[in-house]
Design a protein around this motif. Sequence first.
Motif, PDB file in Angstrom:
ATOM      1  N   ASP A  93       0.838  -1.205   0.000  1.00 46.30           N
ATOM      2  CA  ASP A  93       0.000   0.000   0.000  1.00 46.30           C
ATOM      3  C   ASP A  93       0.872   1.255   0.000  1.00 46.30           C
ATOM      4  O   ASP A  93       0.607   2.220  -0.727  1.00 46.30           O
ATOM      5  CB  ASP A  93      -0.915   0.009   1.224  1.00 46.30           C
ATOM      6  CG  ASP A  93      -2.202  -0.768   1.004  1.00 46.30           C
ATOM      7  OD1 ASP A  93      -2.485  -1.150  -0.142  1.00 46.30           O
ATOM      8  OD2 ASP A  93      -2.935  -0.988   1.994  1.00 46.30           O
ATOM      9  N   ALA A  94       1.914   1.241   0.828  1.00 42.11           N
ATOM     10  CA  ALA A  94       2.811   2.399   0.881  1.00 42.11           C
ATOM     11  C   ALA A  94       3.564   2.575  -0.430  1.00 42.11           C
ATOM     12  O   ALA A  94       3.721   3.691  -0.936  1.00 42.11           O
ATOM     13  CB  ALA A  94       3.797   2.247   2.040  1.00 42.11           C
ATOM     14  N   ALA A  95       4.021   1.469  -1.008  1.00 45.56           N
ATOM     15  CA  ALA A  95       4.781   1.543  -2.255  1.00 45.56           C
ATOM     16  C   ALA A  95       3.918   2.038  -3.411  1.00 45.56           C
ATOM     17  O   ALA A  95       4.361   2.858  -4.226  1.00 45.56           O
ATOM     18  CB  ALA A  95       5.378   0.178  -2.586  1.00 45.56           C
ATOM     19  N   ARG A  96       2.696   1.567  -3.495  1.00 48.21           N
ATOM     20  CA  ARG A  96       1.808   2.004  -4.580  1.00 48.21           C
ATOM     21  C   ARG A  96       1.504   3.491  -4.474  1.00 48.21           C
ATOM     22  O   ARG A  96       1.418   4.193  -5.488  1.00 48.21           O
ATOM     23  CB  ARG A  96       0.528   1.182  -4.552  1.00 48.21           C
ATOM     24  CG  ARG A  96       0.738  -0.284  -4.946  1.00 48.21           C
ATOM     25  CD  ARG A  96      -0.452  -1.149  -4.571  1.00 48.21           C
ATOM     26  NE  ARG A  96      -0.156  -2.568  -4.808  1.00 48.21           N
ATOM     27  CZ  ARG A  96      -0.669  -3.562  -4.097  1.00 48.21           C
ATOM     28  NH1 ARG A  96      -1.515  -3.305  -3.102  1.00 48.21           N
ATOM     29  NH2 ARG A  96      -0.349  -4.809  -4.370  1.00 48.21           N
ATOM     30  N   ALA A  97       1.352   3.966  -3.254  1.00 50.28           N
ATOM     31  CA  ALA A  97       1.075   5.392  -3.069  1.00 50.28           C
ATOM     32  C   ALA A  97       2.284   6.252  -3.407  1.00 50.28           C
ATOM     33  O   ALA A  97       2.143   7.405  -3.810  1.00 50.28           O
ATOM     34  CB  ALA A  97       0.638   5.648  -1.628  1.00 50.28           C
ATOM     35  N   ALA A  98       3.489   5.700  -3.230  1.00 52.15           N
ATOM     36  CA  ALA A  98       4.720   6.470  -3.446  1.00 52.15           C
ATOM     37  C   ALA A  98       5.266   6.349  -4.858  1.00 52.15           C
ATOM     38  O   ALA A  98       6.213   7.052  -5.215  1.00 52.15           O
ATOM     39  CB  ALA A  98       5.793   6.010  -2.453  1.00 52.15           C
ATOM     40  N   ASP A  99       4.681   5.472  -5.666  1.00 50.67           N
ATOM     41  CA  ASP A  99       5.243   5.145  -6.969  1.00 50.67           C
ATOM     42  C   ASP A  99       5.021   6.263  -7.974  1.00 50.67           C
ATOM     43  O   ASP A  99       3.887   6.546  -8.367  1.00 50.67           O
ATOM     44  CB  ASP A  99       4.617   3.846  -7.483  1.00 50.67           C
ATOM     45  CG  ASP A  99       5.316   3.301  -8.713  1.00 50.67           C
ATOM     46  OD1 ASP A  99       6.240   3.958  -9.210  1.00 50.67           O
ATOM     47  OD2 ASP A  99       4.939   2.201  -9.175  1.00 50.67           O
ATOM     48  N   GLY A 100       6.116   6.889  -8.403  1.00 50.09           N
ATOM     49  CA  GLY A 100       6.043   7.917  -9.433  1.00 50.09           C
ATOM     50  C   GLY A 100       6.580   7.446 -10.766  1.00 50.09           C
ATOM     51  O   GLY A 100       6.839   8.252 -11.657  1.00 50.09           O
ATOM     52  N   GLY A 101       6.771   6.155 -10.917  1.00 43.11           N
ATOM     53  CA  GLY A 101       7.231   5.602 -12.182  1.00 43.11           C
ATOM     54  C   GLY A 101       8.730   5.486 -12.308  1.00 43.11           C
ATOM     55  O   GLY A 101       9.235   4.984 -13.309  1.00 43.11           O
ATOM     56  N   ALA A 102       9.482   5.957 -11.318  1.00 48.10           N
ATOM     57  CA  ALA A 102      10.953   5.908 -11.382  1.00 48.10           C
ATOM     58  C   ALA A 102      11.535   4.829 -10.480  1.00 48.10           C
ATOM     59  O   ALA A 102      12.755   4.755 -10.305  1.00 48.10           O
ATOM     60  CB  ALA A 102      11.531   7.268 -11.004  1.00 48.10           C
ATOM     61  N   GLY A 103      10.682   4.005  -9.897  1.00 48.88           N
ATOM     62  CA  GLY A 103      11.136   2.950  -9.002  1.00 48.88           C
ATOM     63  C   GLY A 103      10.908   3.299  -7.546  1.00 48.88           C
ATOM     64  O   GLY A 103      10.609   4.445  -7.194  1.00 48.88           O
ATOM     65  N   ILE A 104      11.041   2.290  -6.696  1.00 44.80           N
ATOM     66  CA  ILE A 104      10.807   2.427  -5.255  1.00 44.80           C
ATOM     67  C   ILE A 104      12.067   2.024  -4.505  1.00 44.80           C
ATOM     68  O   ILE A 104      12.682   1.001  -4.813  1.00 44.80           O
ATOM     69  CB  ILE A 104       9.638   1.521  -4.796  1.00 44.80           C
ATOM     70  CG1 ILE A 104       8.333   1.928  -5.483  1.00 44.80           C
ATOM     71  CG2 ILE A 104       9.489   1.571  -3.276  1.00 44.80           C
ATOM     72  CD1 ILE A 104       7.806   3.280  -5.075  1.00 44.80           C
ATOM     73  N   CYS A 105      12.438   2.815  -3.519  1.00 39.75           N
ATOM     74  CA  CYS A 105      13.548   2.458  -2.634  1.00 39.75           C
ATOM     75  C   CYS A 105      12.999   2.170  -1.246  1.00 39.75           C
ATOM     76  O   CYS A 105      12.417   3.058  -0.609  1.00 39.75           O
ATOM     77  CB  CYS A 105      14.573   3.582  -2.568  1.00 39.75           C
ATOM     78  SG  CYS A 105      16.052   3.142  -1.614  1.00 39.75           S
ATOM     79  N   PHE A 106      13.146   0.928  -0.787  1.00 41.88           N
ATOM     80  CA  PHE A 106      12.731   0.529   0.549  1.00 41.88           C
ATOM     81  C   PHE A 106      13.887   0.755   1.529  1.00 41.88           C
ATOM     82  O   PHE A 106      15.020   0.328   1.275  1.00 41.88           O
ATOM     83  CB  PHE A 106      12.361  -0.951   0.591  1.00 41.88           C
ATOM     84  CG  PHE A 106      11.041  -1.300  -0.031  1.00 41.88           C
ATOM     85  CD1 PHE A 106      10.022  -0.372  -0.142  1.00 41.88           C
ATOM     86  CD2 PHE A 106      10.804  -2.593  -0.493  1.00 41.88           C
ATOM     87  CE1 PHE A 106       8.794  -0.705  -0.701  1.00 41.88           C
ATOM     88  CE2 PHE A 106       9.594  -2.941  -1.060  1.00 41.88           C
ATOM     89  CZ  PHE A 106       8.584  -1.995  -1.167  1.00 41.88           C
TER      90      PHE A 106
END
Length: 584
Positions: A93-106
Amino acid sequence: MTKTKKLINAPEDIIPQLIRGMVAAHPDMLKVEGQTGRAVVAVDGPRDGKVGVVIGGGSGHEPAFAGYVGRGLADAAAVGNIFASPSPEQILDAARAADGGAGICFLYGNYTGDVMNFTMAAEELEAAGTRVAQVQVADDVASAPAERRGERRGIAGDFFVFKIAGAAADVGEPLARVQALAEKANTATLSMGVALGACSLPQTGKPNFEIGDDEMEIGMGLHGEPGIRREKLASANAVADELMQMILTEMAPAQDDRVAVLVNGLGSTSLVELYIIFDRVKQVLDERAIRIHRSWVGEYATSLEMAGVSITLMRLDAELTSLLDHPCRTPALTVGAVAAGNTAGARSVRHAAPAVVRENKLAAQQMLITEGSVSPVIFRSMMRLAGEQIIAERDWLSELDGVIGDGDHGVTMEIGWKAVMAALGAAPETETIEASCKRMAKAFLDAVGASSGPLYATAFLRAGAAVSDRQNLDAYALAAWLAAAMQGIRDRGRAEPGDKTMVDAWAPAVEAATAAAGGHDELAVMSAARDGAETGMKATADLESRRGRSAKLGARSRGHIDPGAASTFLMLRGMAEALARART
């Protein structure tokens, strides 16, 4: 044991009420997104073309983690239960909300539960086409020597690593650079802590460890994990000197080097004490001609109401200094002046990876093997009684965990098994054993973010798959179910017999069950598994831990039963008892 007092309503409502209160207090910075209700998102943080920075961990460390969500820092935080990692679904849920198309850093602390849950979420995102990078903060000098730095815990050093990664993403760095800069900050950051008094879990109201009135624990972890030694309480200067000595010996800064300093209170340490500690920290650094570029004193990564302090230093170069100084605005940290974000028309989900739908698809009933006395109805009764027995022993399990861990195992098991029992209550009578196992796996994983969540979920999924061709279980199929469950735990947790984990109860249980299957009696199989698990559980007292949080204790872990092995025994005992009842 003394009961503690907390201003709460009901233990089971703590996290939803915490999140509601936090978002209500900071509506200009925070909002909640996603079906789980556990993703706290920056109002003006996520945006198209920017790497999404997602942090997270257990509650009880406030303001970490959601307090660092905001423009210029983290885009979203996944909020777990007290001292427990968020579940994969909450992280998604957090990753989908933060996803701007440039990838996700956990970004998260280096704890077994966090590693497993964030990795499971990353696997799901990557399968759907989202690029994911991960950085595990490992700054606690006390938890492993320098040559085994990858085994160290993440404590207050999160503060600096999050800050650097958030700034890198905010200035438009690509995913690989955000990850590299976060790793650079991680390498440059070292922490040491001391505890003077225990915290208590809201569910138990009891201190999660005991310490004498005149004692302190050097190197205690953020969850109350035992440190490197216990000694008589010393003066503030003596404590600061000892913590700084361990940090500086490893960091080895030269004259005129610059550092950032964090003196962090663990929950009930007054600012009077923290500033006295900082005064000594500065004296030590001045004597070595080491310059302080920025400093923070206060509560930034707490442990409920634990008494104590940690000191964190980050060694700076020009690149890290620039990112440290980059503006950010969050509930817990503001640096500089942040330009107002453009939230007009902002989407609640950006480039969202489609959720994987986990549905229980019933196998064609006429094709399933019906031999055996363990029907789906009896199987579900076995799992319900397993849950009841674990829940009844919640306090015992937490006490075992308090000696060599963070004291929450019983609470975690209660949460997970209550979710399983509720899910089984909604199962149709005709549901197959495999489908019920999938139901249990989803319920446990969604409810529990600690390491037990992915371990039990994997166990249930593997066990169900092992008997997917059966309507009922006979003795051999029941032994196969147990063996597959154990193998799932071993694969997910990468633990082996002798590591002092739940595997040390599962292994003898499966061995005994497999041997008993030749008698073609399902009850004999379960009784043998129960007895094998009990023997294995008791034997863990003689083992030195090699996995999980207690692995940091070394020889100090001897003499204590592993709580995961204890809950395994209780589960198998409950299953055996339920099967015996079904025979009468």
